[in-house]
Design a protein around this motif. Structure first.
Motif, PDB file in Angstrom:
ATOM      1  N   ASN A   1       0.823  -1.205   0.000  1.00 36.59           N
ATOM      2  CA  ASN A   1       0.000   0.000   0.000  1.00 36.59           C
ATOM      3  C   ASN A   1       0.861   1.259   0.000  1.00 36.59           C
ATOM      4  O   ASN A   1       0.603   2.200  -0.744  1.00 36.59           O
ATOM      5  CB  ASN A   1      -0.914   0.026   1.221  1.00 36.59           C
TER       6      ASN A   1
ATOM      7  N   VAL B   1      -9.376  -0.974   8.968  1.00 31.25           N
ATOM      8  CA  VAL B   1      -9.418   0.495   9.115  1.00 31.25           C
ATOM      9  C   VAL B   1      -8.118   1.118   8.602  1.00 31.25           C
ATOM     10  O   VAL B   1      -8.142   2.126   7.899  1.00 31.25           O
ATOM     11  CB  VAL B   1      -9.693   0.893  10.581  1.00 31.25           C
TER      12      VAL B   1
ATOM     13  N   ASN C   1      -6.229  -0.133   6.342  1.00 30.48           N
ATOM     14  CA  ASN C   1      -6.273  -0.283   4.893  1.00 30.48           C
ATOM     15  C   ASN C   1      -7.160   0.750   4.213  1.00 30.48           C
ATOM     16  O   ASN C   1      -6.803   1.284   3.166  1.00 30.48           O
ATOM     17  CB  ASN C   1      -6.768  -1.685   4.524  1.00 30.48           C
ATOM     18  N   THR C   2      -8.323   1.034   4.798  1.00 32.19           N
ATOM     19  CA  THR C   2      -9.219   1.987   4.148  1.00 32.19           C
ATOM     20  C   THR C   2      -8.710   3.417   4.301  1.00 32.19           C
ATOM     21  O   THR C   2      -9.173   4.312   3.607  1.00 32.19           O
ATOM     22  CB  THR C   2     -10.667   1.907   4.681  1.00 32.19           C
TER      23      THR C   2
ATOM     24  N   SER D   1      -5.693   4.049   3.577  1.00 30.34           N
ATOM     25  CA  SER D   1      -4.816   4.047   2.397  1.00 30.34           C
ATOM     26  C   SER D   1      -3.618   4.990   2.495  1.00 30.34           C
ATOM     27  O   SER D   1      -3.523   5.991   1.801  1.00 30.34           O
ATOM     28  CB  SER D   1      -5.618   4.341   1.124  1.00 30.34           C
TER      29      SER D   1
ATOM     30  N   GLN E   1      -0.213   6.167   1.533  1.00 30.36           N
ATOM     31  CA  GLN E   1       0.572   5.975   0.319  1.00 30.36           C
ATOM     32  C   GLN E   1       1.653   7.039   0.291  1.00 30.36           C
ATOM     33  O   GLN E   1       1.387   8.199   0.593  1.00 30.36           O
ATOM     34  CB  GLN E   1      -0.376   6.127  -0.875  1.00 30.36           C
TER      35      GLN E   1
ATOM     36  N   THR F   1      -3.544  11.856   4.430  1.00 30.63           N
ATOM     37  CA  THR F   1      -3.767  10.424   4.595  1.00 30.63           C
ATOM     38  C   THR F   1      -3.253   9.932   5.951  1.00 30.63           C
ATOM     39  O   THR F   1      -3.885   9.115   6.608  1.00 30.63           O
ATOM     40  CB  THR F   1      -3.178   9.639   3.401  1.00 30.63           C
TER      41      THR F   1
END
Lengths: 191, 175
Positions: free
Chosen positions: A98, A136, A138-139, A141, A143, A172
């Motif tokens: 990710n 959570v 992962n969502t 994200s 990057q 993010t």
């Protein structure tokens, strides 16, 4: 998910009727069926590819080495994962993919991580605290560099396409911290 | 940034090479292991498919019925005092639902408002910092057949909303 699905479908039917878009509604659900098949075929390829690689990692014993390296990092966040559990490796590899913006690698790695976490679950239908934390993060994200977005900005002649890098990273990371914080608050209150 | 791009290009080739090399070193029949593992992939994807179908149908129907446009207009009117461009609101609403649709919309925004406009930059930051939440939920929960999700979905949605507000604040601050 049950509530959300009922809400989306119910609202859609009502709006389609009111707006006179019932034909669009019907067409859209058949379109959706087709794109579900297309996405699944794509997933089949990358998931099978990753599961093949993962089997080599498992059979060669590399999984124990990887888990040992990443244990200090992952076990601090995920408190209930026993040391030398395969989920340590799959969670870390998913986060790495990710971070580097490798979506095609991140999804199958995430599926693998969920399966590894499921092996620690006592009630297979009920989500565990570790799974929630994993999803959570992962969502949110996280990057490092949003390559696709920068590419589009550059294509249309932006003077400074990489302007977005730092604001994106800041947004993010802060939203990830916020979401994890919200999760931990819920965990404490709703025990 | 060049270094990170290089790293992300090298990551998978080096990783796969390392895995195969280690397997050969440990005298594993790597080809047979790979094929054996890949076989499980089919079962996993078959298990995910119904979840994916359900969520895709709901999302596409929501868009086609005009409910999505209505939600966007409402939000735009409600957030009017913050001076957030309508384009950015569209992206913020569509990103959790569909990755390809949000990318198409973003290209459109860049084309119409110019690549260095406030709307483009805000959309870029929202696109880069949000995730296709419903897709992730369907795939990850479907893969292991979880039915009771407790408070996961509300937390994810609150996280998405917070991410969008943060994006607006940060871009306003930097712009």
């Amino acid at each position: 998910m049950n509530g959300i699905w009922i809400f989306l479908m119910g609202v859609s039917v009502v709006f389609a009727a009111v707006n006179g878009r019932l034909e669009d509604f019907t067409k859209s659900i058949f379109d959706a069926a087709r794109s579900a098949v297309e996405v699944s075929l794509f997933l089949l390829g990358i998931v099978a590819l990753w599961m093949g690689i993962a089997k080599i990692i498992e059979d060669s014993g590399l999984i124990h080495k990887l888990s040992a390296i990443f244990r200090p990092l992952v076990c601090r966040l995920f408190k209930n994962i026993p040391p030398d559990h395969p989920s340590i490796a799959s969670i870390t590899l998913n986060f790495l993919a990710n971070l580097l913006g490798l979506g095609n690698a991140a999804t199958p790695l995430g599926i693998q991580a969920m399966q590894d976490l499921q092996s620690l679950n006592k009630d297979p239908e009920k989500i565990t605290a570790e799974m929630m934390l994993f999803i959570v993060i992962n969502t949110a994200s996280i990057q490092l560099i949003p390559f696709t977005v920068i590419g589009i900005l550059a294509d249309f002649g932006s003077r400074n396409p990489s302007w977005v890098v730092f604001p994106t990273f800041l947004a993010t990371v802060l939203s990830a911290v916020f979401a994890v914080g919200a999760l931990l608050v819920c965990r404490r209150i709703l025990k | 940034m060049k270094a990170i791009r290089l790293l992300s290009q090298l990551f998978i080739p080096i990783f796969i090479f390392g895995v195969i090399f280690y397997g050969v070193f440990k005298k594993v029949r790597v080809y047979d292991s790979f094929v054996g593992g890949a076989k499980d992939g089919l079962r996993v994807v078959i298990r995910i498919f119904p979840y994916l179908l359900a969520i895709f149908v709901a999302i596409k129907a929501f868009q086609a019925s005009g409910a999505f446009d209505f939600a966007r207009e409402m939000l735009h009117a409600w957030l009017g005092s913050f001076a957030i461009p309508l384009e950015a609101i569209s992206i913020a609403l569509i990103k959790p639902l569909s990755g390809s649709a949000s990318l198409g919309l973003f290209t459109d925004v860049v084309k119409t408002t110019g690549p260095d406009s406030f709307a483009s930059r805000l959309s870029a930051v929202i696109l880069g910092s949000a995730e296709t939440t419903f897709y992730v939920l369907a795939v990850y929960l479907g893969a292991v057949g979880i039915k009771k999700t407790r408070y996961l979905v509300p937390v994810c949605l609150v996280g998405d909303a917070a991410g969008i507000f943060l994006a607006v604040l940060i871009v306003k601050w930097f712009f």
